[in-house]
Design an enzyme around this catalytic site. Structure first.
Site, PDB file in Angstrom:
ATOM      1  N   CYS A  91      46.285  31.848  53.756  1.00 59.71           N
ATOM      2  CA  CYS A  91      46.594  32.541  52.501  1.00 59.71           C
ATOM      3  C   CYS A  91      45.736  33.804  52.463  1.00 59.71           C
ATOM      4  O   CYS A  91      44.510  33.743  52.379  1.00 59.71           O
ATOM      5  CB  CYS A  91      46.279  31.595  51.345  1.00 59.71           C
ATOM      6  SG  CYS A  91      46.634  32.279  49.736  1.00 59.71           S
ATOM      7  N   ASN A  98      46.415  24.981  38.136  1.00 58.66           N
ATOM      8  CA  ASN A  98      45.044  24.729  38.576  1.00 58.66           C
ATOM      9  C   ASN A  98      44.091  25.317  37.553  1.00 58.66           C
ATOM     10  O   ASN A  98      44.079  26.524  37.331  1.00 58.66           O
ATOM     11  CB  ASN A  98      44.795  25.379  39.947  1.00 58.66           C
ATOM     12  CG  ASN A  98      45.583  24.674  41.038  1.00 58.66           C
ATOM     13  OD1 ASN A  98      45.497  23.458  41.184  1.00 58.66           O
ATOM     14  ND2 ASN A  98      46.374  25.429  41.778  1.00 58.66           N
ATOM     15  N   SER A 126      57.028  34.989  41.675  1.00 56.56           N
ATOM     16  CA  SER A 126      56.322  34.215  40.642  1.00 56.56           C
ATOM     17  C   SER A 126      57.110  34.311  39.348  1.00 56.56           C
ATOM     18  O   SER A 126      56.857  35.186  38.524  1.00 56.56           O
ATOM     19  CB  SER A 126      54.911  34.776  40.456  1.00 56.56           C
ATOM     20  OG  SER A 126      54.160  34.563  41.630  1.00 56.56           O
ATOM     21  N   CYS A 162      42.858  41.889  40.842  1.00 55.72           N
ATOM     22  CA  CYS A 162      44.277  42.185  40.618  1.00 55.72           C
ATOM     23  C   CYS A 162      44.396  42.888  39.286  1.00 55.72           C
ATOM     24  O   CYS A 162      43.698  42.554  38.334  1.00 55.72           O
ATOM     25  CB  CYS A 162      45.095  40.885  40.600  1.00 55.72           C
ATOM     26  SG  CYS A 162      46.871  41.156  40.420  1.00 55.72           S
ATOM     27  N   CYS A 174      45.936  32.973  35.533  1.00 58.48           N
ATOM     28  CA  CYS A 174      45.391  33.229  36.873  1.00 58.48           C
ATOM     29  C   CYS A 174      43.961  33.752  36.800  1.00 58.48           C
ATOM     30  O   CYS A 174      43.688  34.739  36.116  1.00 58.48           O
ATOM     31  CB  CYS A 174      46.277  34.237  37.594  1.00 58.48           C
ATOM     32  SG  CYS A 174      45.620  34.748  39.191  1.00 58.48           S
ATOM     33  N   CYS A 220      47.852  38.074  34.792  1.00 54.94           N
ATOM     34  CA  CYS A 220      48.674  36.932  34.385  1.00 54.94           C
ATOM     35  C   CYS A 220      47.739  35.950  33.670  1.00 54.94           C
ATOM     36  O   CYS A 220      46.618  35.713  34.136  1.00 54.94           O
ATOM     37  CB  CYS A 220      49.340  36.272  35.592  1.00 54.94           C
ATOM     38  SG  CYS A 220      50.473  37.409  36.422  1.00 54.94           S
ATOM     39  N   SER A 277      54.400  36.945  48.356  1.00 55.71           N
ATOM     40  CA  SER A 277      54.637  36.543  46.975  1.00 55.71           C
ATOM     41  C   SER A 277      54.366  37.706  46.031  1.00 55.71           C
ATOM     42  O   SER A 277      53.324  38.352  46.104  1.00 55.71           O
ATOM     43  CB  SER A 277      53.716  35.368  46.611  1.00 55.71           C
ATOM     44  OG  SER A 277      53.849  35.051  45.244  1.00 55.71           O
ATOM     45  N   GLY A 318      45.300  39.401  44.491  1.00 54.05           N
ATOM     46  CA  GLY A 318      45.989  40.685  44.394  1.00 54.05           C
ATOM     47  C   GLY A 318      47.496  40.619  44.418  1.00 54.05           C
ATOM     48  O   GLY A 318      48.086  39.594  44.763  1.00 54.05           O
ATOM     49  N   GLU A 319      48.112  41.728  44.022  1.00 53.21           N
ATOM     50  CA  GLU A 319      49.571  41.857  44.033  1.00 53.21           C
ATOM     51  C   GLU A 319      49.949  42.690  45.270  1.00 53.21           C
ATOM     52  O   GLU A 319      49.726  43.907  45.296  1.00 53.21           O
ATOM     53  CB  GLU A 319      50.028  42.529  42.728  1.00 53.21           C
ATOM     54  CG  GLU A 319      51.463  42.997  42.705  1.00 53.21           C
ATOM     55  CD  GLU A 319      52.470  41.944  43.147  1.00 53.21           C
ATOM     56  OE1 GLU A 319      52.522  40.868  42.549  1.00 53.21           O
ATOM     57  OE2 GLU A 319      53.216  42.208  44.117  1.00 53.21           O
ATOM     58  N   GLU A 346      38.577  36.914  49.105  1.00 54.13           N
ATOM     59  CA  GLU A 346      38.621  35.566  49.678  1.00 54.13           C
ATOM     60  C   GLU A 346      39.887  35.333  50.499  1.00 54.13           C
ATOM     61  O   GLU A 346      40.919  35.950  50.255  1.00 54.13           O
ATOM     62  CB  GLU A 346      38.559  34.530  48.544  1.00 54.13           C
ATOM     63  CG  GLU A 346      37.231  34.566  47.823  1.00 54.13           C
ATOM     64  CD  GLU A 346      37.087  33.495  46.739  1.00 54.13           C
ATOM     65  OE1 GLU A 346      35.986  32.960  46.599  1.00 54.13           O
ATOM     66  OE2 GLU A 346      38.070  33.195  46.042  1.00 54.13           O
ATOM     67  N   CYS A 384      45.716  27.758  44.331  1.00 52.16           N
ATOM     68  CA  CYS A 384      46.433  28.901  43.750  1.00 52.16           C
ATOM     69  C   CYS A 384      45.807  29.333  42.440  1.00 52.16           C
ATOM     70  O   CYS A 384      45.609  28.517  41.549  1.00 52.16           O
ATOM     71  CB  CYS A 384      47.862  28.504  43.376  1.00 52.16           C
ATOM     72  SG  CYS A 384      48.910  28.152  44.724  1.00 52.16           S
TER      73      CYS A 384
HETATM   74  N1  SAH Z   1      50.005  38.238  43.067  1.00 55.73           N
HETATM   75  C1  SAH Z   1      50.999  37.497  43.739  1.00 55.73           C
HETATM   76  C2  SAH Z   1      50.478  36.565  44.804  1.00 55.73           C
HETATM   77  C3  SAH Z   1      49.191  35.806  44.554  1.00 55.73           C
HETATM   78  S1  SAH Z   1      49.182  34.428  43.493  1.00 55.73           S
HETATM   79  C4  SAH Z   1      51.828  36.732  42.740  1.00 55.73           C
HETATM   80  O1  SAH Z   1      51.448  36.647  41.589  1.00 55.73           O
HETATM   81  O2  SAH Z   1      52.895  36.254  43.124  1.00 55.73           O
HETATM   82  C5  SAH Z   1      50.012  33.068  44.312  1.00 55.73           C
HETATM   83  C6  SAH Z   1      50.716  32.125  43.304  1.00 55.73           C
HETATM   84  O3  SAH Z   1      49.784  31.332  42.541  1.00 55.73           O
HETATM   85  C7  SAH Z   1      51.553  32.872  42.287  1.00 55.73           C
HETATM   86  O4  SAH Z   1      52.801  32.250  42.110  1.00 55.73           O
HETATM   87  C8  SAH Z   1      50.713  32.745  41.052  1.00 55.73           C
HETATM   88  O5  SAH Z   1      51.449  32.943  39.882  1.00 55.73           O
HETATM   89  C9  SAH Z   1      50.193  31.339  41.179  1.00 55.73           C
HETATM   90  N2  SAH Z   1      49.036  31.044  40.313  1.00 55.73           N
HETATM   91  C10 SAH Z   1      48.155  31.916  39.775  1.00 55.73           C
HETATM   92  N3  SAH Z   1      47.238  31.249  39.042  1.00 55.73           N
HETATM   93  C11 SAH Z   1      47.534  29.932  39.111  1.00 55.73           C
HETATM   94  C12 SAH Z   1      46.926  28.757  38.589  1.00 55.73           C
HETATM   95  N4  SAH Z   1      45.809  28.798  37.850  1.00 55.73           N
HETATM   96  N5  SAH Z   1      47.501  27.563  38.872  1.00 55.73           N
HETATM   97  C13 SAH Z   1      48.607  27.505  39.662  1.00 55.73           C
HETATM   98  N6  SAH Z   1      49.209  28.590  40.205  1.00 55.73           N
HETATM   99  C14 SAH Z   1      48.689  29.794  39.929  1.00 55.73           C
HETATM  100 FE1  SF4 Z   2      47.697  39.076  40.029  1.00 51.44          FE
HETATM  101 FE2  SF4 Z   2      49.340  37.228  41.088  1.00 51.44          FE
HETATM  102 FE3  SF4 Z   2      47.172  36.506  39.643  1.00 51.44          FE
HETATM  103 FE4  SF4 Z   2      49.265  37.631  38.429  1.00 51.44          FE
HETATM  104  S1  SF4 Z   2      49.231  35.644  39.484  1.00 51.44           S
HETATM  105  S2  SF4 Z   2      47.091  38.141  38.081  1.00 51.44           S
HETATM  106  S3  SF4 Z   2      49.940  39.098  39.966  1.00 51.44           S
HETATM  107  S4  SF4 Z   2      47.152  37.575  41.596  1.00 51.44           S
END
Ligand code: SAH
Ligand code: SF4
Length: 419
Positions: A135, A349, A270, A142, A149, A146, A248, A216-217, A122, A392
């Protein structure tokens, strides 16, 4: 032959070890999308042009491809008419397939895209008064899991190729109708012509900024992300300034210095927690690269300065990481490492089955005030596109959602039949 099967997630913090190529096309033609000028020249030479010709044609095609967004060789008016069918027979200029495009009530747009070998991912466009941010995703799914996420719950992962990454930017510009037009149709192209910075900033509708914050990372797919962003930053390509691009990472420490040196874009980290216990729980890569290592890598990040600060993302999770003590500790840590920092507070979120709740607005405000009183700016990010699951951490493709629903159904059926 390229292996394009999806791979299972090998472990919580393991990278996807191989960059996987896209499936070769059945018609035998080669997709130029994602290739730098030198590779295009090499392909042209391999197909029979002499070195000088190959170099010249590559320069022309590169400009049409990335700067003008042209996908049809017939439209390349400064290339001889007889040459164009030769190119069309051998090459294509592709885009990711669009499976579905959605529009949020707040103007945010989300596209579900598909790779040639059938994997969905996406991208999201977020228009603001003074900017338009795309974005971009770096992987299908990924590996990092986390806990808060949704993307991290996808079971299967494939790295996106450089073409699939830059292809997202190309597609967004197609959709927004933003390719620069020649002022005099038919005029020979001027290769010295480079967009002025003003053209990217004057209208909030335009795609002005890119964030590598989709699925993804990005630092686990370093080479492809770097190659794609180089095309985005190339003055003769998409010509977007590195100052308008932010990558990020959840904290892939060994790749951070390379990111600064080889890509040179803004860094967002993050962070999300200030103690080992909590960060281990919610951002599991912390078990591999701990807080001290991560903050030291930030302090050493090439190019970071007060003018180009590092963004620390902090998701607000109720009763998990949102206390006054956490806020004070955050300030202390950022100061201890003398980091040119700004903090981005992201209200959590929600998604179905998530183990956390979002902090209350009062708590978020208080947290922000404490960090701000500590001398560090800490705005609260307004969630965008929540109604279309574009915010996010909500990105997870419908295919995965369906397969999950399918699995649930199958489990329920199995339970009902006593299997
Ligand atoms: N993988 C990378 C970039 C993608 S995520 C990373 O983790 O940095 C982009 C941002 O959204 C990151 O800071 C991530 O931690 C945050 N994020 C992930 N899930 C979320 C959620 N459910 N609510 C708010 N932010 C979230
Ligand atoms: Fe992957 Fe970023 Fe989501 Fe963590 S927050 S699972 S690194 S996409």
């Amino acid at each position: 032959m390229a292996d394009t099967t999806l791979m299972s997630i090998p472990g919580q913090v393991d990278p996807v070890p191989v960059a996987r190529d896209i499936t070769p096309r059945e018609d035998g033609r080669v997709d130029l999308m994602g290739l730098p000028k030198a590779d295009i020249a090499a392909l042209f030479e391999g197909a029979g042009l002499d070195k000088r010709q190959a170099k010249l044609r590559a320069k022309q095609v590169f400009h049409w491809l990335y700067h003008r967004g042209v996908t049809d060789f017939e439209a390349m008016t400064d290339i001889a008419k007889t040459m164009r069918p030769w190119l069309t027979e051998r090459f294509v200029i592709g885009r990711p397939d669009v499976v579905e495009a959605q529009h949020s009530t707040d103007g945010t747009r989300k596209w579900l895209l598909k790779t040639p070998d059938g994997h969905e991912f996406e991208m999201v466009f977020i228009p603001d008064a003074d900017r338009g941010t795309l974005c971009v995703s770096s992987q299908v799914g990924c590996t990092l899991n986390c806990r808060f996420c949704h993307t991290g719950t996808m079971r299967l992962v494939r790295n996106l190729t450089a073409g699939e990454i830059v292809g997202q930017v190309m597609l967004a510009r197609d959709a927004l109708g933003e390719w620069p037009q020649s002022h005099e149709p038919g005029r020979k192209m001027d290769f010295a012509e480079v967009e002025s910075e003003a053209e990217y900033t004057s209208d909030g509708r335009l795609l002005t900024n890119i964030v590598m914050m989709g699925m993804g990372e990005p630092l686990y797919n370093f080479d492809n992300v770097r190659d794609a962003l180089k095309l985005v930053m190339d003055g003769d390509g998409l010509a977007l300034s590195k100052r308008r691009i932010t990558l990020s990472t959840s904290g892939v420490v060994p790749a951070m210095a390379r990111c600064g040196e080889e890509i040179g874009v803004n860094l967002a980290v993050s962070l999300h927690a200030v103690t080992k216990d909590i960060r281990d729980e919610i951002v599991p890569i912390n078990k591999k690269y701990g807080l001290e290592e991560l903050l030291q890598a930030c302090a050493d990040y090439p190019g970071a300065s007060n003018a180009r600060r590092i963004t620390f993302e902090y998701v607000m999770l109720k009763d998990k990481n949102d206390s006054d003590e956490d806020a004070h500790e955050l300030v202390r840590l950022l100061k201890q490492y003398k980091l040119p920092a700004k903090v981005n507070l992201i209200p959590f979120n929600p998604w179905p089955g998530a183990a956390y709740e979002c902090s209350t607005p009062e708590r978020i405000r208080r947290f922000s005030d404490i960090v701000f009183e500590g001398g560090i700016s800490a705005p609260v990010r307004t969630p965008r596109g929540r109604d279309i699951d574009a915010a996010c951490g909500q990105l997870k493709t419908t295919a995965e959602k369906k397969s999950r629903a399918q699995r649930d159904r199958e489990e329920a059926e199995a339970a009902a039949t006593g299997a």
